[in-house]
Write a protein that holds these residues in place. Sequence first.
Motif, PDB file in Angstrom:
ATOM      1  N   GLY A 185      53.923 -11.095  -8.072  1.00 56.32           N
ATOM      2  CA  GLY A 185      53.943 -11.351  -6.645  1.00 56.32           C
ATOM      3  C   GLY A 185      54.464 -10.214  -5.805  1.00 56.32           C
ATOM      4  N   ALA A 186      55.041  -9.181  -6.436  1.00 58.82           N
ATOM      5  CA  ALA A 186      55.577  -8.028  -5.709  1.00 58.82           C
ATOM      6  C   ALA A 186      54.444  -7.054  -5.371  1.00 58.82           C
ATOM      7  N   PRO A 187      54.671  -6.148  -4.411  1.00 57.92           N
ATOM      8  CA  PRO A 187      53.607  -5.218  -4.005  1.00 57.92           C
ATOM      9  C   PRO A 187      53.047  -4.378  -5.148  1.00 57.92           C
ATOM     10  N   PHE A 188      53.899  -4.019  -6.109  1.00 57.16           N
ATOM     11  CA  PHE A 188      53.460  -3.166  -7.217  1.00 57.16           C
ATOM     12  C   PHE A 188      53.454  -3.943  -8.527  1.00 57.16           C
ATOM     13  N   GLU A 189      53.044  -5.184  -8.431  1.00 57.85           N
ATOM     14  CA  GLU A 189      52.964  -6.054  -9.600  1.00 57.85           C
ATOM     15  C   GLU A 189      52.151  -5.383 -10.709  1.00 57.85           C
ATOM     16  N   THR A 207      45.641  -2.060 -24.824  1.00 61.45           N
ATOM     17  CA  THR A 207      46.185  -2.698 -23.631  1.00 61.45           C
ATOM     18  C   THR A 207      47.031  -1.697 -22.870  1.00 61.45           C
ATOM     19  N   VAL A 208      46.742  -1.526 -21.584  1.00 58.98           N
ATOM     20  CA  VAL A 208      47.490  -0.582 -20.755  1.00 58.98           C
ATOM     21  C   VAL A 208      48.037  -1.317 -19.546  1.00 58.98           C
ATOM     22  N   LYS A 209      49.122  -0.780 -18.996  1.00 62.53           N
ATOM     23  CA  LYS A 209      49.703  -1.314 -17.772  1.00 62.53           C
ATOM     24  C   LYS A 209      48.955  -0.755 -16.564  1.00 62.53           C
ATOM     25  N   VAL A 210      48.676  -1.639 -15.599  1.00 55.10           N
ATOM     26  CA  VAL A 210      48.018  -1.218 -14.366  1.00 55.10           C
ATOM     27  C   VAL A 210      48.713  -1.898 -13.187  1.00 55.10           C
ATOM     28  N   TYR A 211      48.559  -1.287 -12.011  1.00 52.47           N
ATOM     29  CA  TYR A 211      48.999  -1.940 -10.783  1.00 52.47           C
ATOM     30  C   TYR A 211      47.917  -2.932 -10.372  1.00 52.47           C
ATOM     31  N   ARG A 212      48.295  -4.188 -10.279  1.00 50.24           N
ATOM     32  CA  ARG A 212      47.324  -5.232 -10.002  1.00 50.24           C
ATOM     33  C   ARG A 212      46.685  -5.074  -8.631  1.00 50.24           C
ATOM     34  N   ASN A 213      47.434  -4.560  -7.656  1.00 53.06           N
ATOM     35  CA  ASN A 213      46.959  -4.506  -6.274  1.00 53.06           C
ATOM     36  C   ASN A 213      46.315  -3.176  -5.887  1.00 53.06           C
ATOM     37  N   ASP A 242      52.336   5.622  -3.941  1.00 49.21           N
ATOM     38  CA  ASP A 242      52.964   4.634  -3.057  1.00 49.21           C
ATOM     39  C   ASP A 242      54.201   4.040  -3.729  1.00 49.21           C
ATOM     40  N   TYR A 243      54.084   3.791  -5.016  1.00 43.85           N
ATOM     41  CA  TYR A 243      55.221   3.235  -5.759  1.00 43.85           C
ATOM     42  C   TYR A 243      56.411   4.192  -5.731  1.00 43.85           C
ATOM     43  N   ILE A 244      56.164   5.471  -5.967  1.00 48.65           N
ATOM     44  CA  ILE A 244      57.243   6.466  -5.948  1.00 48.65           C
ATOM     45  C   ILE A 244      57.931   6.488  -4.591  1.00 48.65           C
ATOM     46  N   GLY A 245      57.129   6.454  -3.516  1.00 47.43           N
ATOM     47  CA  GLY A 245      57.702   6.444  -2.185  1.00 47.43           C
ATOM     48  C   GLY A 245      58.520   5.196  -1.916  1.00 47.43           C
ATOM     49  N   ALA A 246      58.034   4.056  -2.424  1.00 48.14           N
ATOM     50  CA  ALA A 246      58.771   2.806  -2.220  1.00 48.14           C
ATOM     51  C   ALA A 246      60.095   2.813  -2.962  1.00 48.14           C
ATOM     52  N   VAL A 247      60.127   3.368  -4.158  1.00 48.00           N
ATOM     53  CA  VAL A 247      61.377   3.469  -4.921  1.00 48.00           C
ATOM     54  C   VAL A 247      62.375   4.348  -4.179  1.00 48.00           C
ATOM     55  N   ALA A 248      61.897   5.488  -3.660  1.00 52.10           N
ATOM     56  CA  ALA A 248      62.789   6.383  -2.916  1.00 52.10           C
ATOM     57  C   ALA A 248      63.377   5.679  -1.700  1.00 52.10           C
ATOM     58  N   ALA A 249      62.542   4.926  -0.984  1.00 51.15           N
ATOM     59  CA  ALA A 249      63.026   4.235   0.210  1.00 51.15           C
ATOM     60  C   ALA A 249      64.044   3.160  -0.145  1.00 51.15           C
ATOM     61  N   LYS A 250      63.777   2.416  -1.212  1.00 54.58           N
ATOM     62  CA  LYS A 250      64.646   1.306  -1.586  1.00 54.58           C
ATOM     63  C   LYS A 250      65.979   1.782  -2.163  1.00 54.58           C
ATOM     64  N   SER A 251      65.948   2.927  -2.852  1.00 56.44           N
ATOM     65  CA  SER A 251      67.165   3.422  -3.499  1.00 56.44           C
ATOM     66  C   SER A 251      67.958   4.386  -2.623  1.00 56.44           C
ATOM     67  N   SER A 252      67.390   4.816  -1.500  1.00 54.85           N
ATOM     68  CA  SER A 252      68.061   5.792  -0.622  1.00 54.85           C
ATOM     69  C   SER A 252      67.978   5.344   0.834  1.00 54.85           C
ATOM     70  N   PRO A 253      68.520   4.172   1.177  1.00 60.23           N
ATOM     71  CA  PRO A 253      68.369   3.640   2.543  1.00 60.23           C
ATOM     72  C   PRO A 253      68.990   4.532   3.612  1.00 60.23           C
ATOM     73  N   ALA A 254      70.100   5.209   3.308  1.00 58.47           N
ATOM     74  CA  ALA A 254      70.745   6.047   4.318  1.00 58.47           C
ATOM     75  C   ALA A 254      69.868   7.241   4.678  1.00 58.47           C
ATOM     76  N   LEU A 255      69.232   7.851   3.659  1.00 62.57           N
ATOM     77  CA  LEU A 255      68.374   9.000   3.921  1.00 62.57           C
ATOM     78  C   LEU A 255      67.131   8.588   4.695  1.00 62.57           C
ATOM     79  N   ILE A 256      66.583   7.436   4.351  1.00 69.16           N
ATOM     80  CA  ILE A 256      65.418   6.935   5.079  1.00 69.16           C
ATOM     81  C   ILE A 256      65.803   6.602   6.523  1.00 69.16           C
ATOM     82  N   GLY A 257      66.988   6.031   6.703  1.00 70.65           N
ATOM     83  CA  GLY A 257      67.450   5.717   8.050  1.00 70.65           C
ATOM     84  C   GLY A 257      67.591   6.962   8.911  1.00 70.65           C
ATOM     85  N   ALA A 258      68.113   8.039   8.325  1.00 70.70           N
ATOM     86  CA  ALA A 258      68.258   9.294   9.071  1.00 70.70           C
ATOM     87  C   ALA A 258      66.901   9.856   9.465  1.00 70.70           C
TER      88      ALA A 258
END
Length: 572
Positions: free
Chosen positions: A19-23, A33-39, A239-255
């Motif tokens: 159910g997450a964006p990068f499910e 069998t390989v892992k894929v982004y469903r969306n 997109d996933y890499i960018g989302a991880v950076a945003a989620k793990s570095s809120p202060a830098l994204i805020g600046a």
Amino acid sequence: MEDIGEVLARCQQEMTAPGAPFELDDERLAGRTVKVYRNAPRTLPEFLDAGRAHGEREFMVYEGDRWSFTRFYAAADAFAAVLAGRFGVRAGTRVAIAMRNRPEWAVAFVAAASLGAVPAPVNSFGMREELLDALAQIEPRVLVCDLDRFNRIDGGPGVSGCEIVLADAEPMPDGGVHSMSALLAAASSEPAPPRGPGAGLGVGPDDPALLLFTSGATSRAKAVLSTQRAVCQALFNLDYIGAVAAKSSPALIGAMIERGFAPTTLMAVPLFHVSGLHAQLLASLRHGRRLVLMHRWDPARALELIRQERVTQFNGAPSMLTQLLEAPGIADPEVLRSLSGFGAGGAGLPQRTIDRLVAFTDRIAGVGFGMTETNGVGAGISGEAFRLNPRCSGVVSPIIEVRVVGAQGETCAMLERGEIWLRGVTLMSEYLRDPRATAEALTPEGWLRTGDVGYVDEEGQLYIVDRIKDVINRNGEKIAAAEVESCLMQHPEVREAAVFGVPDEQAGEAVAAVVVTREGSALGIEEIVAHVRAHLAAYKTPSHVYLRSEALPRNPAGKLLKGELKESYRAG
């Protein structure tokens, strides 16, 4: 309190959950069998169509010429109509592109890809032999090039039935070469090609999508063929890499948000590289970001463009990033007013560059590791995670498996060094028309032998420490030593030649050549350099040439002892 490793692990778990964006999902490919982004989009035509929503927002700036998304898509649609109606381009047809970074490069790519055709970007730095060899491998129906590349191939692609379209010049007098501007002006007479999901293009996820060239460690550039699924999964991974950076570095994204500037990338890396094509052009097209294109790299000009265009992001080869950070004026308040992020791919960063990046405490910096053969996917790290561990090459992507392999083919223990092998949905299908090279690169189990030496730590962070392949990394351009050696050996007065990389503060590595001339020869260094420059791209020309009369060192089996040679000339 969580450490950064725990934060990153939690981010990945949350963002890839059902159910997450990068499910993540499982798919069966080639019996595995390989892992894929469903969306993720399933094909490039579907991926590209999403950019139309950005309308009149500014997309590209090149030498003062400004393109909105509307203008860009109008040109791409018109050129697609020409490709389909006049030249018969269909799904699977190959369209070569050979020119410097400019808007017409992107128009040609998107037009071809939107038809389900296979764009094949060619190294624009190549000289005549290199360009013709690449075209012979591709056998394109159409070559879209600029006048410089046209002149380099003496006006002929050497491929039967290939039409030439000039992006920056008028048609040739004999009528055998077309002008893009003239074709676009007359495009209204061509029927509009179908576009968008369900348009009947006959393109599926397993169909070919892209050909990119990589030199690797051989004397001939190889054409890497990737499927629609592989390319789209790789683009979604950005997109996933960018989302991880945003989620793990809120202060830098805020600046960054507080500065209030529209996301704008200064593009200096060539579009024929995965780092330019995937991470900059295609990502910007989909998400409505501005691109400021540089005709050629120059750090002083880069700073000028950052000030003028309010650039927020710079991504480049490690040597480019080093030069930018050391350029006079990087601390100018008008530069730092908008510049919010730095990124580098490829080789590791020099310590002095890392120190400068970390000193920008309110800017986002990051690095990544990937290959043309993986569509750039491997590992990445940015934001606060990079600041805390800048020597690593990134956290392994959730759609890629990593195996570290020892000299006898055994799997290495954690933290033990070995060759990095990668496996996953984004890997290439093959080296085009080169089954031997494909078999050497891909194991029967689907692992890609990268030729890079490294290890993985307990937090899934990858470290690249060396290269097995005899490749020189000069300003982000990979140079096969064997190719330069082969060129040197074509000179009638050269008896032996060995080429290797030596450390260089500006370029990362420079090309060094040891040349043994024939007895009695008066061949000089300037003549040797001129010979290479006449046959290969300028960046492959040796910066250091050493002449010797004695034979090169070899073992009893006749194998060149290049390591011994390197040590001797580095010391001297």
